[in-house]
Design a protein around this motif. Sequence first.
Motif, PDB file in Angstrom:
ATOM      1  N   LEU A   1      11.196 -32.500 -11.918  1.00 11.05           N
ATOM      2  CA  LEU A   1      11.984 -32.527 -10.965  1.00 11.05           C
ATOM      3  C   LEU A   1      13.153 -33.128 -10.696  1.00 11.05           C
ATOM      4  O   LEU A   1      13.844 -33.623  -9.050  1.00 11.05           O
ATOM      5  CB  LEU A   1      10.636 -33.348  -9.736  1.00 11.05           C
ATOM      6  CG  LEU A   1       9.738 -32.817 -10.152  1.00 11.05           C
ATOM      7  CD1 LEU A   1       8.933 -34.130  -9.320  1.00 11.05           C
ATOM      8  CD2 LEU A   1       9.971 -32.558  -9.583  1.00 11.05           C
TER       9      LEU A   1
ATOM     10  N   LEU B   1      11.337 -39.799 -11.301  1.00 10.41           N
ATOM     11  CA  LEU B   1      10.667 -38.302 -11.410  1.00 10.41           C
ATOM     12  C   LEU B   1      10.613 -37.749 -12.620  1.00 10.41           C
ATOM     13  O   LEU B   1      12.083 -38.177 -13.114  1.00 10.41           O
ATOM     14  CB  LEU B   1      11.656 -37.484 -10.518  1.00 10.41           C
ATOM     15  CG  LEU B   1      11.662 -37.854  -9.313  1.00 10.41           C
ATOM     16  CD1 LEU B   1      12.948 -37.312  -8.343  1.00 10.41           C
ATOM     17  CD2 LEU B   1      10.539 -37.851  -8.722  1.00 10.41           C
TER      18      LEU B   1
ATOM     19  N   ILE C   1       9.163 -34.205  -4.602  1.00 12.09           N
ATOM     20  CA  ILE C   1       8.430 -35.172  -5.172  1.00 12.09           C
ATOM     21  C   ILE C   1       7.296 -35.022  -5.013  1.00 12.09           C
ATOM     22  O   ILE C   1       5.881 -35.287  -5.883  1.00 12.09           O
ATOM     23  CB  ILE C   1       9.015 -36.594  -5.124  1.00 12.09           C
ATOM     24  CG1 ILE C   1       9.247 -36.689  -3.903  1.00 12.09           C
ATOM     25  CG2 ILE C   1      10.796 -36.240  -5.483  1.00 12.09           C
ATOM     26  CD1 ILE C   1       9.396 -38.122  -3.816  1.00 12.09           C
TER      27      ILE C   1
END
Length: 309
Positions: free
Chosen positions: A189, A185, A223
């Motif tokens: 995030l 990520l 996500i």
Amino acid sequence: MKNTKISASALWCLALAISFSLVQCTKAEKDDDFTPGDPPPVEGGFVNSSEIEPASLVAYFPFEDNVDDKQATVTGGAIKGSGTFTEGRKGKAYQGANGAFISYANPGAVGALTSFTVSFWINTQKHDGGAQGVFALSKEDGSFWGNFFVIIEGNNSSSDKMLTKLHFEKNVTPPINNVEQWLDLPEALRPDNMYGAWRQITYTYDETTSKVAYYANGQRITIDENNAGAIVNRTDRKANDTTPLGALAFKNPAKFVIGGYQNQLGAPYGGAEPWMLTYTGKLDEMRIYKKALTPQQVSALFKLESQGR
């Protein structure tokens, strides 16, 4: 006779007053402070963590002064180096150290996963100089990357956002375009406030939807746009191939490692590179399921384990 009736009435009123007083003084129970007996269930009707998908739980490591898998599928475990046990999130926990890891001779049912949920608690400080291995499922042929692993990248910034990376593969014949799958990520995030205290991390992959999901402390991390889980496909290798990944297939799974990489095992993996670090924090309540738990189940698991249930 009249006096007897008055005494009985007075006693009844006194008992009622005492009962009312006791009710008024009783305090509401807190979530983590239950009286003896069965505590109230969390959402989904679960009272204990063992009630969550017991038929799908293929490995469970509570680290109660030993490295045993309580499901008895991952076997032959031994600590290499100076790893030990300490007070955990629930009972005891594995305490990692530089150069220490746990090696299992037989990965058992973990080697046959086609979908998965992996959940564990960590209590660790920031580190630098490389990435620490949380667990790894090795390949017998000595390939550079293992079949399935999670690592924690170093962090020398002022941010408390933690970068963990998930890797898993699908090895079939004929081979697909993208064998390796990564969840890595961007900083925006990544979960915050992840160091210096007990934190739970959970990953899921569902072969029926080809979606992977990530949770921190029972909360799903966004996500993708609608927070429904990222679709894993092979578009990053071949633009016109949008076939979903589907059921996973690991290649010649040989051993299972906790707190390190397959490279820590030595031959045939060529030894660990300098950036491949062992895990030095505390690790507890590692569970691996052969299916993707639902968001409700992941939330329930976090709540139950955080209450020691």
